[in-house]
Design a protein around this motif. Structure first.
Motif, mmCIF file in Angstrom:
data_model
loop_
_atom_site.group_PDB
_atom_site.id
_atom_site.type_symbol
_atom_site.label_atom_id
_atom_site.label_comp_id
_atom_site.label_asym_id
_atom_site.label_seq_id
_atom_site.Cartn_x
_atom_site.Cartn_y
_atom_site.Cartn_z
ATOM 1 N N LEU A 181 2.833 -4.927 -15.570
ATOM 2 C CA LEU A 181 3.576 -6.036 -14.984
ATOM 3 C C LEU A 181 4.147 -5.667 -13.628
ATOM 4 C CD1 LEU A 181 4.705 -8.879 -15.267
ATOM 5 C CD2 LEU A 181 6.621 -7.926 -16.533
ATOM 6 N N HIS A 182 4.789 -4.507 -13.547
ATOM 7 C CA HIS A 182 5.369 -4.058 -12.289
ATOM 8 C C HIS A 182 4.275 -3.877 -11.236
ATOM 9 C CE1 HIS A 182 8.516 -2.198 -9.860
ATOM 10 N NE2 HIS A 182 7.618 -1.311 -9.502
ATOM 11 N N TYR A 183 3.173 -3.250 -11.638
ATOM 12 C CA TYR A 183 2.056 -3.021 -10.721
ATOM 13 C C TYR A 183 1.512 -4.356 -10.207
ATOM 14 C CZ TYR A 183 -2.439 -1.173 -9.064
ATOM 15 O OH TYR A 183 -3.516 -0.821 -8.304
ATOM 16 N N TYR A 184 1.369 -5.314 -11.098
ATOM 17 C CA TYR A 184 0.838 -6.622 -10.723
ATOM 18 C C TYR A 184 1.739 -7.297 -9.691
ATOM 19 C CZ TYR A 184 -0.790 -11.442 -11.173
ATOM 20 O OH TYR A 184 -1.265 -12.701 -10.906
ATOM 21 N N ILE A 185 3.040 -7.242 -9.919
ATOM 22 C CA ILE A 185 3.991 -7.872 -8.993
ATOM 23 C C ILE A 185 3.896 -7.229 -7.610
ATOM 24 C CG2 ILE A 185 6.451 -8.153 -8.479
ATOM 25 C CD1 ILE A 185 6.892 -8.545 -11.486
ATOM 26 N N ILE A 186 3.888 -5.902 -7.569
ATOM 27 C CA ILE A 186 3.796 -5.198 -6.281
ATOM 28 C C ILE A 186 2.504 -5.568 -5.550
ATOM 29 C CG2 ILE A 186 3.635 -2.943 -5.160
ATOM 30 C CD1 ILE A 186 6.432 -3.643 -6.229
ATOM 31 N N LYS A 187 1.406 -5.664 -6.295
ATOM 32 C CA LYS A 187 0.118 -6.005 -5.683
ATOM 33 C C LYS A 187 0.153 -7.377 -5.018
ATOM 34 C CE LYS A 187 -3.706 -4.402 -6.351
ATOM 35 N NZ LYS A 187 -4.633 -3.600 -5.493
ATOM 36 N N HIS A 188 1.067 -8.232 -5.442
ATOM 37 C CA HIS A 188 1.154 -9.576 -4.884
ATOM 38 C C HIS A 188 2.308 -9.723 -3.891
ATOM 39 C CE1 HIS A 188 -1.622 -10.314 -8.168
ATOM 40 N NE2 HIS A 188 -1.926 -11.446 -7.589
ATOM 41 N N CYS A 189 2.856 -8.604 -3.446
ATOM 42 C CA CYS A 189 3.903 -8.604 -2.422
ATOM 43 C C CYS A 189 3.364 -8.017 -1.122
ATOM 44 C CB CYS A 189 5.103 -7.771 -2.880
ATOM 45 S SG CYS A 189 6.002 -8.467 -4.273
ATOM 46 N N ASN A 190 3.806 -8.543 -0.030
ATOM 47 C CA ASN A 190 3.418 -7.979 1.266
ATOM 48 C C ASN A 190 4.447 -6.981 1.779
ATOM 49 O OD1 ASN A 190 0.956 -9.444 1.666
ATOM 50 N ND2 ASN A 190 2.207 -11.268 2.014
ATOM 51 N N ASP B 188 3.162 5.833 -3.508
ATOM 52 C CA ASP B 188 4.247 6.655 -4.046
ATOM 53 C C ASP B 188 4.759 6.093 -5.372
ATOM 54 O OD1 ASP B 188 5.911 8.889 -3.822
ATOM 55 O OD2 ASP B 188 7.547 7.724 -2.968
ATOM 56 N N TRP B 189 3.942 5.275 -6.005
ATOM 57 C CA TRP B 189 4.359 4.490 -7.168
ATOM 58 C C TRP B 189 4.877 5.347 -8.318
ATOM 59 C CZ3 TRP B 189 2.431 3.674 -12.224
ATOM 60 C CH2 TRP B 189 2.914 2.535 -12.871
ATOM 61 N N ILE B 190 4.185 6.433 -8.632
ATOM 62 C CA ILE B 190 4.579 7.243 -9.783
ATOM 63 C C ILE B 190 5.946 7.879 -9.561
ATOM 64 C CG2 ILE B 190 4.009 9.300 -11.135
ATOM 65 C CD1 ILE B 190 1.044 8.493 -10.751
ATOM 66 N N ASN B 191 6.190 8.420 -8.366
ATOM 67 C CA ASN B 191 7.511 9.003 -8.070
ATOM 68 C C ASN B 191 8.605 7.942 -8.120
ATOM 69 O OD1 ASN B 191 6.709 11.683 -7.655
ATOM 70 N ND2 ASN B 191 6.069 11.236 -5.567
ATOM 71 N N ILE B 192 8.301 6.769 -7.584
ATOM 72 C CA ILE B 192 9.294 5.695 -7.563
ATOM 73 C C ILE B 192 9.600 5.227 -8.985
ATOM 74 C CG2 ILE B 192 9.725 3.304 -6.851
ATOM 75 C CD1 ILE B 192 8.069 3.889 -4.337
ATOM 76 N N ARG B 193 8.556 5.057 -9.806
ATOM 77 C CA ARG B 193 8.743 4.556 -11.165
ATOM 78 C C ARG B 193 9.606 5.482 -12.016
ATOM 79 N NH1 ARG B 193 9.765 1.345 -13.057
ATOM 80 N NH2 ARG B 193 8.732 1.345 -15.068
ATOM 81 N N GLU B 194 9.633 6.759 -11.667
ATOM 82 C CA GLU B 194 10.477 7.701 -12.396
ATOM 83 C C GLU B 194 11.951 7.417 -12.161
ATOM 84 O OE1 GLU B 194 9.707 11.291 -14.112
ATOM 85 O OE2 GLU B 194 8.681 9.526 -14.882
ATOM 86 N N ARG B 195 12.273 6.653 -11.102
ATOM 87 C CA ARG B 195 13.664 6.543 -10.650
ATOM 88 C C ARG B 195 14.196 5.129 -10.628
ATOM 89 N NH1 ARG B 195 11.103 10.866 -8.488
ATOM 90 N NH2 ARG B 195 12.363 12.767 -8.353
ATOM 91 N N ILE B 196 13.437 4.186 -11.156
ATOM 92 C CA ILE B 196 13.890 2.792 -11.161
ATOM 93 C C ILE B 196 13.586 2.143 -12.502
ATOM 94 C CG2 ILE B 196 13.640 2.431 -8.675
ATOM 95 C CD1 ILE B 196 10.982 1.014 -9.328
ATOM 96 N N GLU C 51 0.830 -1.205 0.000
ATOM 97 C CA GLU C 51 0.000 0.000 0.000
ATOM 98 C C GLU C 51 0.869 1.261 0.000
ATOM 99 O OE1 GLU C 51 -2.293 -3.392 1.471
ATOM 100 O OE2 GLU C 51 -0.415 -2.507 2.189
ATOM 101 N N GLU C 52 1.935 1.258 0.796
ATOM 102 C CA GLU C 52 2.847 2.411 0.852
ATOM 103 C C GLU C 52 3.572 2.597 -0.470
ATOM 104 O OE1 GLU C 52 4.072 2.281 5.600
ATOM 105 O OE2 GLU C 52 5.168 1.062 4.149
ATOM 106 N N TYR C 53 4.012 1.489 -1.045
ATOM 107 C CA TYR C 53 4.741 1.554 -2.313
ATOM 108 C C TYR C 53 3.844 2.109 -3.422
ATOM 109 C CZ TYR C 53 7.862 0.054 -6.102
ATOM 110 O OH TYR C 53 8.686 0.030 -7.194
ATOM 111 N N LEU C 54 2.631 1.588 -3.520
ATOM 112 C CA LEU C 54 1.727 2.014 -4.587
ATOM 113 C C LEU C 54 1.282 3.466 -4.415
ATOM 114 C CD1 LEU C 54 -0.397 -1.229 -4.990
ATOM 115 C CD2 LEU C 54 1.308 -0.319 -6.584
#
Length: 386
Positions: A191-200, A150-158, A145-148
């Motif tokens: 794909l990235h979003y899907y993986i994050i959604k399945h991580c705790n 801030d997802w857009i800011n993070i995706r700009e940098r990875i 939940e925390e990652y998603l």
């Protein structure tokens, strides 16, 4: 001895870059136990000959009979890997710090996190000898939940290559999206979003995990150029297309922010393809107004290319200004402000095509703006040149 992880590399007609990557992997990962899976997408250069003649027990080379596309080729390599933990990269990528892999593998082995990522280092191919390490203040650990959030800011940098993945999670996610319409963008978005959604739990290690080289005006993986707006739009919006294929409800705020991000990214990519036009007008303006003491605000892709262009035309760039970059040729805005002399003429070029980013730059500059401080906006030049 049991392997620690698998390195999966996709390649197509870039044997010299691939040789360099393999050499750097061997040098950087000395002491670690790993396998390398090469998935060759039917290269027509001497890639196959090289691996037939150069036997390395670590390397398993697989060649497709025909070109099956970038994403299916990645999946092909993943399915050949034998380890639970994988690192994915392409032939033009480079390996990060050994300590990232040592610590990241241990975290995943002990089930302390479902996913581990590190920092992206950017190496310019010609524009600058200094490397960029983006210093975005990532948290050490994230819930999904925390990652998603801030997802857009993070995706700009990875990038996908910043991560150590659990192999099966990546395969399941990849298979889920591989046949969707416009799947050209799904590895970076859906794909990235899907993986994050399945991580705790996602863990960040403050180390460089991946090195990317900027190539100006490059074509995308699909072979489509950056000024092909129709293709780039399908690439960016593959994520919501894939998402809505399975979901009836959605987070309105999240997707509103994503659409804003997507439009900015689309326009920026389009303008980057026309850098030479806008840079020439910037140069003309500098010469016409006899400007010196030039600083470039923003040491990203546009800033690096701009510095190279100006330097080639005998314009001295004093420094980059960027708060998120750790580099010897860059100062923070606070540092610039410290020794800013209001009586001395200076020029700042805002090196971004994203209006939202430019507004943040201007917000800082407005605190010290004086008649002796010249501001040149690349966004304005791009809009006026249309």
């Amino acid at each position: 001895m049991k392997l620690d992880f698998s390195i999966v590399i996709t390649t197509y007609n870039r044997i010299n870059l691939l040789k360099n990557l393999l050499k750097n992997i061997e040098k950087e990962l000395s002491g670690l136990n790993y396998e390398i899976i090469i998935s060759d997408n039917a290269s027509t250069d001497n890639t196959e000959d090289f691996f037939n003649k150069n036997i390395n027990k670590r390397i398993k080379y697989y060649r497709n009979k025909q070109n099956i596309g970038f994403y299916k080729n990645f999946l092909n390599g993943l399915e050949k890997a034998t380890c639970d933990i994988v690192w994915l990269c392409s032939d033009d990528d480079d390996i990060g710090e050994k300590s990232f892999f040592e610590e990241g593998i241990e975290i995943l082995k002990q089930n302390k996190a479902d996913l581990v990522f590190g920092r992206l280092q950017t190496k310019a191919s010609r524009e600058s000898k200094a490397d960029i390490v983006d210093m975005y203040p990532f948290k050490s650990t994230y819930t999904k939940e925390e990652y998603l959030k801030d997802w857009i800011n993070i995706r700009e940098r990875i990038s996908s290559a910043c991560f150590l993945y659990r192999r099966q999670l990546f395969i399941d996610a990849h298979l889920n999206f591989i046949d969707l319409p416009f799947y050209g963008g799904t590895i970076d978005y859906a794909l990235h979003y899907y993986i994050i959604k399945h991580c705790n739990k996602i863990q960040f290690l403050d180390k460089v995990s991946y090195i990317w080289t900027i190539s100006q005006n490059e074509k995308s993986i699909s072979g489509q150029s950056r000024d092909d707006l129709m293709w780039q739009m399908m690439n960016i919006f593959a994520f919501p297309l894939a998402y809505f294929d399975e979901n009836k409800n959605y987070d309105k705020e999240f997707f509103n922010n994503y659409i804003i991000y997507g439009v900015n990214a689309l326009l920026s990519s389009y303008y980057v393809a026309k850098n030479d036009i806008y840079f020439k007008e910037t140069l003309d303006y500098i010469l016409k107004n006899n400007l010196d003491k030039v600083y470039i605000f923003g040491r990203g892709e546009v800033g690096l290319a701009l510095k190279y262009f100006l330097t080639q035309n005998n314009i001295l760039v004093v420094s980059f200004i960027d708060d998120n970059v750790n580099s010897e040729d860059t100062i923070s805005f606070e540092k610039f402000e410290e020794y800013f002399n209001k009586d001395e003429k200076k020029t700042i070029i805002l090196s971004t095509y994203k209006a939202t980013v430019e507004r943040l730059m201007l917000k800082k500059i407005n605190k010290i703006r004086t008649p002796n401080l010249n501001i040149i906006s690349i966004v304005d030049i791009a809009l006026e040149s249309k």
